[in-house]
Design a protein around this motif. Sequence first.
Motif, PDB file in Angstrom:
ATOM      1  N   ARG A  44       0.845  -1.204   0.000  1.00  0.00           N
ATOM      2  CA  ARG A  44       0.000   0.000   0.000  1.00  0.00           C
ATOM      3  C   ARG A  44       0.877   1.249   0.000  1.00  0.00           C
ATOM      4  N   ARG A  45       0.533   2.191  -0.788  1.00  0.00           N
ATOM      5  CA  ARG A  45       1.260   3.449  -0.812  1.00  0.00           C
ATOM      6  C   ARG A  45       0.934   4.258   0.439  1.00  0.00           C
ATOM      7  N   PRO A  46       1.935   4.867   1.031  1.00  0.00           N
ATOM      8  CA  PRO A  46       1.636   5.698   2.203  1.00  0.00           C
ATOM      9  C   PRO A  46       0.750   6.872   1.814  1.00  0.00           C
ATOM     10  N   ALA A  47      -0.052   7.300   2.769  1.00  0.00           N
ATOM     11  CA  ALA A  47      -0.943   8.429   2.509  1.00  0.00           C
ATOM     12  C   ALA A  47      -0.128   9.666   2.163  1.00  0.00           C
ATOM     13  N   THR A  48      -0.599  10.404   1.192  1.00  0.00           N
ATOM     14  CA  THR A  48       0.086  11.619   0.779  1.00  0.00           C
ATOM     15  C   THR A  48      -0.212  12.741   1.768  1.00  0.00           C
ATOM     16  N   VAL A  49       0.841  13.315   2.330  1.00  0.00           N
ATOM     17  CA  VAL A  49       0.685  14.430   3.261  1.00  0.00           C
ATOM     18  C   VAL A  49       0.833  15.723   2.478  1.00  0.00           C
ATOM     19  N   LEU A  50      -0.219  16.507   2.450  1.00  0.00           N
ATOM     20  CA  LEU A  50      -0.195  17.765   1.710  1.00  0.00           C
ATOM     21  C   LEU A  50       0.298  18.871   2.629  1.00  0.00           C
ATOM     22  N   LEU A  51       1.505  19.319   2.394  1.00  0.00           N
ATOM     23  CA  LEU A  51       2.061  20.407   3.190  1.00  0.00           C
ATOM     24  C   LEU A  51       1.490  21.733   2.707  1.00  0.00           C
ATOM     25  N   PRO A  52       1.313  22.663   3.628  1.00  0.00           N
ATOM     26  CA  PRO A  52       0.828  23.972   3.183  1.00  0.00           C
ATOM     27  C   PRO A  52       1.821  24.599   2.222  1.00  0.00           C
ATOM     28  N   PRO A  53       1.339  25.238   1.191  1.00  0.00           N
ATOM     29  CA  PRO A  53       2.267  25.825   0.221  1.00  0.00           C
ATOM     30  C   PRO A  53       3.125  26.902   0.854  1.00  0.00           C
ATOM     31  N   LYS A  54       4.386  26.938   0.453  1.00  0.00           N
ATOM     32  CA  LYS A  54       5.255  27.996   0.940  1.00  0.00           C
ATOM     33  C   LYS A  54       4.802  29.330   0.348  1.00  0.00           C
ATOM     34  N   PRO A  55       4.891  30.381   1.148  1.00  0.00           N
ATOM     35  CA  PRO A  55       4.471  31.683   0.622  1.00  0.00           C
ATOM     36  C   PRO A  55       5.246  32.026  -0.650  1.00  0.00           C
ATOM     37  N   ARG A  56       4.528  32.445  -1.637  1.00  0.00           N
ATOM     38  CA  ARG A  56       5.156  32.792  -2.899  1.00  0.00           C
ATOM     39  C   ARG A  56       5.883  34.123  -2.760  1.00  0.00           C
ATOM     40  N   GLU A  57       7.120  34.148  -3.231  1.00  0.00           N
ATOM     41  CA  GLU A  57       7.860  35.402  -3.189  1.00  0.00           C
ATOM     42  C   GLU A  57       7.247  36.372  -4.191  1.00  0.00           C
ATOM     43  N   THR A  58       6.988  37.557  -3.725  1.00  0.00           N
ATOM     44  CA  THR A  58       6.381  38.578  -4.560  1.00  0.00           C
ATOM     45  C   THR A  58       7.211  39.849  -4.457  1.00  0.00           C
ATOM     46  N   GLU A  59       6.749  40.868  -5.145  1.00  0.00           N
ATOM     47  CA  GLU A  59       7.440  42.149  -5.065  1.00  0.00           C
ATOM     48  C   GLU A  59       7.313  42.770  -3.682  1.00  0.00           C
ATOM     49  N   TRP A  60       6.440  42.207  -2.846  1.00  0.00           N
ATOM     50  CA  TRP A  60       6.291  42.677  -1.467  1.00  0.00           C
ATOM     51  C   TRP A  60       7.226  41.942  -0.508  1.00  0.00           C
ATOM     52  N   THR A  61       7.843  40.856  -0.942  1.00  0.00           N
ATOM     53  CA  THR A  61       8.683  40.070  -0.040  1.00  0.00           C
ATOM     54  C   THR A  61       9.942  40.849   0.326  1.00  0.00           C
ATOM     55  N   PRO A  62      10.176  41.101   1.616  1.00  0.00           N
ATOM     56  CA  PRO A  62      11.345  41.905   2.004  1.00  0.00           C
ATOM     57  C   PRO A  62      12.656  41.187   1.691  1.00  0.00           C
ATOM     58  N   ILE A  63      13.666  41.972   1.388  1.00  0.00           N
ATOM     59  CA  ILE A  63      15.020  41.451   1.241  1.00  0.00           C
ATOM     60  C   ILE A  63      15.881  42.070   2.337  1.00  0.00           C
ATOM     61  N   LEU A  64      16.849  41.302   2.808  1.00  0.00           N
ATOM     62  CA  LEU A  64      17.752  41.808   3.843  1.00  0.00           C
ATOM     63  C   LEU A  64      18.730  42.775   3.197  1.00  0.00           C
ATOM     64  N   ALA A  65      18.627  44.050   3.541  1.00  0.00           N
ATOM     65  CA  ALA A  65      19.472  45.074   2.923  1.00  0.00           C
ATOM     66  C   ALA A  65      20.853  45.115   3.567  1.00  0.00           C
ATOM     67  N   TYR A  66      20.905  45.127   4.901  1.00  0.00           N
ATOM     68  CA  TYR A  66      22.177  45.121   5.618  1.00  0.00           C
ATOM     69  C   TYR A  66      21.904  44.850   7.086  1.00  0.00           C
ATOM     70  N   GLN A  67      22.978  44.666   7.856  1.00  0.00           N
ATOM     71  CA  GLN A  67      22.859  44.374   9.280  1.00  0.00           C
ATOM     72  C   GLN A  67      23.782  45.283  10.089  1.00  0.00           C
ATOM     73  N   ILE A  68      23.365  45.544  11.313  1.00  0.00           N
ATOM     74  CA  ILE A  68      24.163  46.317  12.264  1.00  0.00           C
ATOM     75  C   ILE A  68      24.321  45.458  13.511  1.00  0.00           C
ATOM     76  N   GLN A  69      25.510  45.440  14.086  1.00  0.00           N
ATOM     77  CA  GLN A  69      25.734  44.643  15.288  1.00  0.00           C
ATOM     78  C   GLN A  69      25.923  45.556  16.498  1.00  0.00           C
ATOM     79  N   LEU A  70      25.011  45.443  17.455  1.00  0.00           N
ATOM     80  CA  LEU A  70      25.142  46.143  18.728  1.00  0.00           C
ATOM     81  C   LEU A  70      25.990  45.297  19.672  1.00  0.00           C
ATOM     82  N   PRO A  71      26.473  45.861  20.774  1.00  0.00           N
ATOM     83  CA  PRO A  71      27.229  45.055  21.741  1.00  0.00           C
ATOM     84  C   PRO A  71      26.447  43.808  22.148  1.00  0.00           C
ATOM     85  N   GLY A  72      27.124  42.670  22.171  1.00  0.00           N
ATOM     86  CA  GLY A  72      26.443  41.402  22.393  1.00  0.00           C
ATOM     87  C   GLY A  72      26.263  41.014  23.840  1.00  0.00           C
ATOM     88  N   ASP A  73      26.844  41.756  24.780  1.00  0.00           N
ATOM     89  CA  ASP A  73      26.748  41.394  26.195  1.00  0.00           C
ATOM     90  C   ASP A  73      25.616  42.135  26.897  1.00  0.00           C
TER      91      ASP A  73
END
Length: 375
Positions: A44-73
């Motif tokens: 018997r074939r195992p039951a197919t598990v339908l995963l929720p679709p991953k959000p489609r990347e659109t022109e609204w999807t943010p991109i990481l522009a840059y990062q700043i590092q504050l003191p880590g302590d």
Amino acid sequence: RVVAGRLLPSADAADAQELLRSVARTAPDDRLLARDVDRFPRRRRPATVLLPPKPRETEWTPILAYQIQLPGDILWETASARRDLLYVAGFGKGGAVLARSPWSETVQTLTWMPAFNYPHILEPGLDATRPVLFAGSPGPRLELMTFPRNDAIPHVTPAGTPPWFPDEVLGAAVADLGTVWVVREHLDRLVAWAYTQQGAISAIYPLPQLEEALPDGDSLRSFAPIPSVAQRLNLFAALGPRLARLGRDGAVATVDLPSNITALSASTLPDRSMVAAAFEAGGAVIFDGPDLSNVRRFAEDLSEPLLTFTRDGTLIAAGEKEARVFDTSEGRVYERAVFPVLGGRPVAAVPGPKPNEFALVMPGGEVRVYRIPRK
């Protein structure tokens, strides 16, 4: 056997086993049948598990522009941004810490003793020449200290609790033109005070409409810091599920929202007045009108979201593992994109230096600045 053959293809594992045992009992001496009964579950074939679709990347999807590092302590707790400067507050071994950065790796810090934890009020001035209001809510006063000028920030900026700032403040916000709104308990009543930048009292307004939302047996102090935000000249403050808008003329409008309000964020767009309220799950955008009746829910499955508006009116809601982007045009709230948040729950979300940017401040002091391409 014919009946079992019809039922087996759609039967679940438990029912299939029972059907097979019934078939085997019809001919206990038939070895070929016993073999087929034994093989059937493995074929018997195992039951197919339908995963929720991953959000489609659109022109609204943010991109990481840059990062700043504050003191880590430092245990970073909250953040605020005004135009070209980012302020982040937290606690270290030396005491309360306030950092500022011109959205670059240039980071300055000030430290106040004593070193114990309490909620903060952090309200920067309208620009780098104005003092930064930094105080406990309620908690000890923090003496005025000064950020020195440097090559990146050519302004000396005082920060701390000014002498005129009252004790036992429950909430505060800095409005346009520099009016400082203070919410505090006075003579056992909830009152809003309006101060000038120099500390002169310009108005005092009782808030019985908001105080009525206090549950029986609870104290106002137990709700500190009371979510408060200024928009133009108005003060928005929340207690439990009730949101109140107090005008500079003393006029009050209220609306009861579906859940207790944990935080407020206000848009700075002049042509789209709106405030976002965060709940334990999801939130709501309240479009400013005479009676605050245009309320739009969003992200009801997102736990304890951190909210901010970009400077062009896009709403960001960030949770522990993902964040969402909402279009707030046309008096509605549309989800436009979902993107992952890695490294744990952010401690703050703030508008970035450009109209289409925002930032998430992470627990370890990493500031991630995102850009929405469509803007």
